[in-house]
Design a protein around this motif. Structure first.
Motif, mmCIF file in Angstrom:
data_model
loop_
_atom_site.group_PDB
_atom_site.id
_atom_site.type_symbol
_atom_site.label_atom_id
_atom_site.label_comp_id
_atom_site.label_asym_id
_atom_site.label_seq_id
_atom_site.Cartn_x
_atom_site.Cartn_y
_atom_site.Cartn_z
ATOM 1 N N LEU A 87 0.839 -1.201 0.000
ATOM 2 C CA LEU A 87 0.000 0.000 0.000
ATOM 3 C C LEU A 87 0.871 1.248 0.000
ATOM 4 C CD1 LEU A 87 -2.922 1.226 0.362
ATOM 5 C CD2 LEU A 87 -2.448 1.199 2.832
ATOM 6 N N ASP A 88 0.495 2.213 -0.834
ATOM 7 C CA ASP A 88 1.116 3.533 -0.797
ATOM 8 C C ASP A 88 0.430 4.379 0.260
ATOM 9 O OD1 ASP A 88 2.676 2.712 -2.884
ATOM 10 O OD2 ASP A 88 1.750 4.002 -4.389
ATOM 11 N N VAL A 89 1.229 5.133 1.027
ATOM 12 C CA VAL A 89 0.656 5.923 2.109
ATOM 13 C C VAL A 89 1.119 7.372 2.025
ATOM 14 C CG1 VAL A 89 0.305 3.999 3.691
ATOM 15 C CG2 VAL A 89 2.493 5.221 3.705
ATOM 16 N N ILE A 90 0.276 8.229 2.564
ATOM 17 C CA ILE A 90 0.497 9.673 2.630
ATOM 18 C C ILE A 90 0.494 10.074 4.095
ATOM 19 C CG2 ILE A 90 -0.450 11.928 1.982
ATOM 20 C CD1 ILE A 90 0.344 10.423 -0.468
ATOM 21 N N ILE A 91 1.447 10.883 4.507
ATOM 22 C CA ILE A 91 1.457 11.382 5.881
ATOM 23 C C ILE A 91 0.474 12.546 5.999
ATOM 24 C CG2 ILE A 91 2.818 12.601 7.624
ATOM 25 C CD1 ILE A 91 5.218 10.954 6.769
ATOM 26 N N ASP A 92 -0.487 12.402 6.906
ATOM 27 C CA ASP A 92 -1.466 13.445 7.178
ATOM 28 C C ASP A 92 -0.827 14.466 8.121
ATOM 29 O OD1 ASP A 92 -3.900 14.779 7.221
ATOM 30 O OD2 ASP A 92 -4.738 13.507 8.802
ATOM 31 N N VAL A 93 -0.894 15.736 7.735
ATOM 32 C CA VAL A 93 -0.295 16.818 8.522
ATOM 33 C C VAL A 93 -1.413 17.684 9.094
ATOM 34 C CG1 VAL A 93 1.221 18.833 8.457
ATOM 35 C CG2 VAL A 93 1.761 16.815 7.062
ATOM 36 N N ASP A 94 -1.393 17.881 10.403
ATOM 37 C CA ASP A 94 -2.412 18.703 11.069
ATOM 38 C C ASP A 94 -2.163 20.181 10.773
ATOM 39 O OD1 ASP A 94 -4.277 19.836 12.768
ATOM 40 O OD2 ASP A 94 -3.138 19.428 14.597
ATOM 41 N N PRO A 95 -3.155 20.879 10.159
ATOM 42 C CA PRO A 95 -2.984 22.315 9.906
ATOM 43 C C PRO A 95 -3.400 23.183 11.086
ATOM 44 C CG PRO A 95 -5.029 21.576 8.927
ATOM 45 C CD PRO A 95 -4.412 20.366 9.583
ATOM 46 N N GLY A 96 -3.682 22.564 12.221
ATOM 47 C CA GLY A 96 -4.096 23.317 13.395
ATOM 48 C C GLY A 96 -5.498 22.995 13.867
ATOM 49 N N ILE A 97 -6.184 22.103 13.152
ATOM 50 C CA ILE A 97 -7.532 21.719 13.564
ATOM 51 C C ILE A 97 -7.489 20.807 14.797
ATOM 52 C CG2 ILE A 97 -9.653 20.560 12.829
ATOM 53 C CD1 ILE A 97 -8.905 21.178 9.957
ATOM 54 N N ARG A 98 -6.390 20.049 14.936
ATOM 55 C CA ARG A 98 -6.216 19.053 16.007
ATOM 56 C C ARG A 98 -7.223 17.907 15.868
ATOM 57 N NH1 ARG A 98 -4.385 22.446 21.451
ATOM 58 N NH2 ARG A 98 -2.751 23.650 20.395
ATOM 59 N N ARG A 99 -7.594 17.623 14.625
ATOM 60 C CA ARG A 99 -8.500 16.503 14.367
ATOM 61 C C ARG A 99 -7.702 15.267 14.022
ATOM 62 N NH1 ARG A 99 -12.950 17.482 9.807
ATOM 63 N NH2 ARG A 99 -11.090 17.400 8.462
ATOM 64 N N THR A 100 -6.928 15.333 12.962
ATOM 65 C CA THR A 100 -6.009 14.257 12.594
ATOM 66 C C THR A 100 -4.727 14.896 12.075
ATOM 67 O OG1 THR A 100 -6.745 14.106 10.273
ATOM 68 C CG2 THR A 100 -7.948 12.764 11.898
ATOM 69 N N GLY A 101 -3.691 14.084 11.959
ATOM 70 C CA GLY A 101 -2.446 14.564 11.376
ATOM 71 C C GLY A 101 -1.333 14.715 12.378
ATOM 72 N N VAL A 102 -0.094 14.554 11.893
ATOM 73 C CA VAL A 102 1.070 14.770 12.747
ATOM 74 C C VAL A 102 1.123 16.224 13.173
ATOM 75 C CG1 VAL A 102 2.388 12.857 11.744
ATOM 76 C CG2 VAL A 102 2.588 15.148 10.755
ATOM 77 N N ALA A 103 1.683 16.461 14.364
ATOM 78 C CA ALA A 103 1.569 17.777 14.991
ATOM 79 C C ALA A 103 2.759 18.690 14.756
ATOM 80 C CB ALA A 103 1.341 17.609 16.492
ATOM 81 N N SER A 104 3.822 18.199 14.099
ATOM 82 C CA SER A 104 5.004 19.036 13.904
ATOM 83 C C SER A 104 5.852 18.484 12.761
ATOM 84 C CB SER A 104 5.851 19.074 15.189
ATOM 85 O OG SER A 104 6.470 17.808 15.394
ATOM 86 N N PRO A 105 6.761 19.289 12.222
ATOM 87 C CA PRO A 105 7.690 18.770 11.213
ATOM 88 C C PRO A 105 8.510 17.594 11.732
ATOM 89 C CG PRO A 105 7.693 21.163 11.165
ATOM 90 C CD PRO A 105 6.883 20.762 12.360
ATOM 91 N N ASP A 106 8.942 17.659 12.994
ATOM 92 C CA ASP A 106 9.725 16.553 13.555
ATOM 93 C C ASP A 106 8.903 15.263 13.597
ATOM 94 O OD1 ASP A 106 11.921 18.176 13.886
ATOM 95 O OD2 ASP A 106 11.586 18.527 16.029
ATOM 96 N N ASP A 107 7.624 15.391 13.941
ATOM 97 C CA ASP A 107 6.757 14.209 13.960
ATOM 98 C C ASP A 107 6.583 13.634 12.558
ATOM 99 O OD1 ASP A 107 6.406 14.374 16.689
ATOM 100 O OD2 ASP A 107 4.486 15.431 16.565
ATOM 101 N N ALA A 108 6.512 14.503 11.554
ATOM 102 C CA ALA A 108 6.394 14.027 10.168
ATOM 103 C C ALA A 108 7.634 13.236 9.772
ATOM 104 C CB ALA A 108 6.189 15.208 9.227
#
Length: 380
Positions: free
Chosen positions: A142-163
């Motif tokens: 499976l190909d995957v995409i890293i979800d990045v949180d834009p500040g909603i705090r719903r889903t996504g990594v919380a920082s560049p380091d986390d990415a």
């Protein structure tokens, strides 16, 4: 009786829209196709891809029209939607919400084994490992995409380091291949002012660039940068970071988006193609009539519906319960009588569509087809 039993005999009869039992979900096919063509041309001219979000229409028929117009695939919010689209023959599906529960992960692995170009977002190393294990059991990748949180705090990594940490975790898993990042700014889509929306997106895009740069510095160059929506599509194209757009509601347009300046222009760039047709059921007061479309017929999270035809555009709409709503205007009770039709522009198209089994596809005032809402209720 279901919609097909009620209405299939009307297909092809001149003026048959007027004979629909209401409330009915109605789709103007010519306006739909013009909207699909306009967004396809915008992205093509910008040299980026279009992967429209199927959570809006939940329709294999509409998805096929988007693919035929040049879309690289479709987005789906949930695994259930993705299963429907894949089984309908649509490739290039991206699941935009993390798939985390063990049962859902097993379904994802099974879908990866039969889907052409399937991708999914991840935002957690543990879930990535769980997915890799399920893929091994299924004999799939499976190909995957890293979800990045834009500040909603719903889903996504919380920082560049986390990415970066997540990209490294994915690289160590043999059945996953990292392709890029997702950045969906949902809170910004309905900022009414174009200038205010652009200012908000410019700042958020600067943060996205930091994430992309941190990944690249660690040796992970994003091939895909996906996101955007109908509200920010023009701005996101101009900012030039996304490689593809996920806009969905442009195919229909709803009151929420009509209340926004989408393109820094006097008129919206897309037409209203979707409506709910209703009928007056009571007209015993001069300034108010009651129609047969209430909470069960229209989403309630996006404010009120608007009259599209059958009464003056400035007629006030007010919900009156599960089955009914009021149309309020001077002397409306003397101008509209029980049985008279009205058409409504929906407040929020995505959840409204999910209330119906079929689109009643019209050309002018003639019912020409009925399309199932293929992924209705596929929220798991």
């Amino acid at each position: 009786m279901d919609d097909r039993a009620l209405h299939s005999s009307l297909i092809g009869q001149q003026g048959s829209r007027a004979a629909l039992n209401t409330p009915a979900l109605v789709l103007d096919i010519d306006a739909l196709d013009r909207n699909i063509a306009r967004m396809a041309e915008l992205t093509r001219a910008a040299g980026i891809g279009l992967r429209p979000h199927a959570k809006t229409h939940k329709s294999v028929d509409i998805g096929r029209r988007q693919i035929a117009a040049g879309a690289v695939g479709l987005c789906c919010a949930k695994i259930g939607e993705a299963e429907v689209m894949v089984d309908g023959g649509i490739g290039g599906v991206l699941i935009t919400s993390p798939v985390a529960a063990p049962g859902a992960v097993a379904r994802l692995a099974a879908l990866a084994g039969r889907a052409d170009g399937l991708m999914a977002v991840v935002d957690d190393p543990e879930v990535a490992a769980r997915t890799d294990h399920a893929l091994a059991d299924a004999g799939a990748r499976l190909d995957v995409i890293i979800d990045v949180d834009p500040g909603i705090r719903r889903t996504g990594v919380a920082s560049p380091d986390d990415a970066v940490a997540l990209a490294r975790a994915i690289a160590a898993l043999p059945n996953l291949r990292w392709r890029g990042v997702q950045f969906y700014c949902g809170s910004q889509q309905h900022i009414a002012s174009y200038a205010d929306r652009k200012a908000a997106m410019t700042g958020l895009t600067d943060y996205l660039k930091q994430v992309i740069a941190a990944l690249a510095e660690a040796g992970f160059v994003a091939e895909i940068v996906t996101g955007a929506g109908t509200g920010t599509h023009r701005i996101d194209i101009d900012l030039g970071v996304f490689t593809e757009l996920q806009a969905g509601s442009y195919v229909f347009m709803d009151k929420q988006y009509l209340d926004c300046d989408l393109a820094d222009a006097p008129e919206p760039p897309f037409e209203v193609s979707l409506s709910v047709d209703a009928r007056v059921v009571s007209a015993n007061h001069a300034a108010l009539v009651t129609i047969d479309s209430g909470y069960k017929s229209l989403s309630t999270d996006g404010g009120s519906a608007a009259v599209q035809r059958g009464a003056a555009p400035d007629t006030m709409f007010a919900f009156m319960g599960d089955e009914h709503a009021a149309l309020i205007a001077p002397d409306i009770g003397t101008r509209l009588r029980p049985g008279d039709p009205v058409s409504l522009t929906v407040p929020h198209c995505d959840p409204t569509v999910n209330l119906y089994d079929f689109y009643h596809v019209v050309r002018g005032d003639t019912l020409i087809e009925m399309w199932p809402v293929s992924a209705r209720g596929r929220a798991r």
